[in-house]
Design a protein around this motif. Structure first.
Motif, PDB file in Angstrom:
ATOM      1  N   ALA A  17      30.340  47.630  44.032  1.00  0.00           N
ATOM      2  CA  ALA A  17      31.185  47.220  42.909  1.00  0.00           C
ATOM      3  C   ALA A  17      31.403  45.709  42.922  1.00  0.00           C
ATOM      4  CB  ALA A  17      32.519  47.956  42.946  1.00  0.00           C
ATOM      5  N   HIS A  20      28.287  43.999  41.801  1.00  0.00           N
ATOM      6  CA  HIS A  20      28.094  44.215  40.364  1.00  0.00           C
ATOM      7  C   HIS A  20      29.015  43.293  39.561  1.00  0.00           C
ATOM      8  CE1 HIS A  20      27.078  46.312  36.705  1.00  0.00           C
ATOM      9  NE2 HIS A  20      28.332  46.682  36.505  1.00  0.00           N
ATOM     10  N   TYR A  21      30.303  43.289  39.891  1.00  0.00           N
ATOM     11  CA  TYR A  21      31.265  42.489  39.146  1.00  0.00           C
ATOM     12  C   TYR A  21      30.980  40.992  39.265  1.00  0.00           C
ATOM     13  CZ  TYR A  21      33.990  46.845  39.008  1.00  0.00           C
ATOM     14  OH  TYR A  21      34.407  48.145  38.830  1.00  0.00           O
ATOM     15  N   THR A  22      30.643  40.518  40.475  1.00  0.00           N
ATOM     16  CA  THR A  22      30.385  39.081  40.626  1.00  0.00           C
ATOM     17  C   THR A  22      29.101  38.657  39.915  1.00  0.00           C
ATOM     18  OG1 THR A  22      29.370  39.405  42.813  1.00  0.00           O
ATOM     19  CG2 THR A  22      31.713  38.799  42.765  1.00  0.00           C
ATOM     20  N   ILE A  24      28.408  39.719  36.913  1.00  0.00           N
ATOM     21  CA  ILE A  24      28.739  39.762  35.487  1.00  0.00           C
ATOM     22  C   ILE A  24      29.570  38.556  35.046  1.00  0.00           C
ATOM     23  CG2 ILE A  24      30.075  41.036  33.738  1.00  0.00           C
ATOM     24  CD1 ILE A  24      29.292  43.602  35.250  1.00  0.00           C
ATOM     25  N   SER A  28      32.296  33.329  39.753  1.00  0.00           N
ATOM     26  CA  SER A  28      32.685  34.411  40.646  1.00  0.00           C
ATOM     27  C   SER A  28      31.975  34.252  41.972  1.00  0.00           C
ATOM     28  CB  SER A  28      32.334  35.758  40.020  1.00  0.00           C
ATOM     29  OG  SER A  28      33.064  35.926  38.822  1.00  0.00           O
ATOM     30  N   LEU A  53      36.656  36.913  40.558  1.00  0.00           N
ATOM     31  CA  LEU A  53      36.014  37.042  39.254  1.00  0.00           C
ATOM     32  C   LEU A  53      36.612  35.977  38.359  1.00  0.00           C
ATOM     33  CD1 LEU A  53      36.048  40.928  38.762  1.00  0.00           C
ATOM     34  CD2 LEU A  53      34.256  39.480  39.748  1.00  0.00           C
ATOM     35  N   PHE A  88      30.058  41.375  28.029  1.00  0.00           N
ATOM     36  CA  PHE A  88      30.878  42.179  28.933  1.00  0.00           C
ATOM     37  C   PHE A  88      30.766  43.665  28.612  1.00  0.00           C
ATOM     38  CE2 PHE A  88      33.179  38.056  29.458  1.00  0.00           C
ATOM     39  CZ  PHE A  88      32.856  37.890  30.788  1.00  0.00           C
ATOM     40  N   LEU A  92      29.252  46.040  31.504  1.00  0.00           N
ATOM     41  CA  LEU A  92      30.199  46.963  32.141  1.00  0.00           C
ATOM     42  C   LEU A  92      29.930  48.423  31.798  1.00  0.00           C
ATOM     43  CD1 LEU A  92      33.404  44.791  31.869  1.00  0.00           C
ATOM     44  CD2 LEU A  92      32.258  45.491  33.989  1.00  0.00           C
ATOM     45  N   ASP A 107      33.699  51.541  33.504  1.00  0.00           N
ATOM     46  CA  ASP A 107      32.427  51.156  34.103  1.00  0.00           C
ATOM     47  C   ASP A 107      31.888  52.301  34.962  1.00  0.00           C
ATOM     48  OD1 ASP A 107      33.575  51.023  36.716  1.00  0.00           O
ATOM     49  OD2 ASP A 107      33.907  48.864  36.571  1.00  0.00           O
ATOM     50  N   TRP A 113      38.411  49.006  31.593  1.00  0.00           N
ATOM     51  CA  TRP A 113      38.421  47.610  31.150  1.00  0.00           C
ATOM     52  C   TRP A 113      38.761  47.567  29.670  1.00  0.00           C
ATOM     53  CZ3 TRP A 113      36.932  43.567  34.469  1.00  0.00           C
ATOM     54  CH2 TRP A 113      36.354  43.949  35.683  1.00  0.00           C
TER      55      TRP A 113
END
Length: 156
Positions: A17, A20-22, A24, A28, A53, A88, A92, A107, A113
């Motif tokens: 996770a 994945h988030y960093t 996007i 980050s 993030l 986004f 996501l 997600d 989100w």
């Protein structure tokens, strides 16, 4: 140093996770990955990660299957333009995420989100309540928020 950091509880996917988030969000980075120590039954597996993030700190904990994410808490993303909303929303929901109503989505990890263009709150708070009502009606029919449709609704 920020006093409050959001901690997200995962069942073995904390590192996935975080990565994945960093990938996007701009600006980050991964700050740390703490693994179970030698001699523990889960030796070498990820326990806690810390990351930012867009400069906001988060933790991800591999806490186990006891708790699941719900819509009772969500992370809201303020977007300046449709391209940002689209970015986004696409990133996501990819890989098993679920689009929801009114700019909400889940997600692939189950985290909720809100992808919100900056125009939406301004239009919903317009002193002309009829105009705000038309915008609200338009938004209620959307999954991903489409700025041009909001602005068209505002004009009547």
């Amino acid at each position: 140093m920020q006093k409050i950091t959001t901690c997200l509880w995962f069942d073995g996917q904390a590192e996935e996770a975080m990565n994945h988030y960093t990938s996007i969000f701009k600006n980050s980075r991964v700050l740390s990955v703490m693994r179970w120590p030698k001699g523990h039954a889960d030796e070498g597996k990820v326990l806690v990660t810390t990351f930012e993030l867009d400069g906001v700190p988060f933790q991800a904990l591999n806490g186990g299957p006891q708790y699941k994410f719900t819509e009772a808490i969500s992370l809201s993303i303020d977007c300046k333009a449709q391209a940002e909303v689209d970015h986004f929303w696409t990133r996501l929901t990819e890989g098993g995420g679920e689009p929801g109503p009114c700019g909400w989505l889940k997600d692939k990890f189950g985290v909720s989100w809100q992808v919100v263009p900056e125009q939406l709150p301004r239009l919903l708070q317009d002193p002309d309540r009829a105009k705000a009502g038309r915008v609200m009606d338009a938004m209620m029919k959307m999954g991903k928020i489409e700025i041009d449709k909001l602005e068209a609704a505002a004009k009547g």
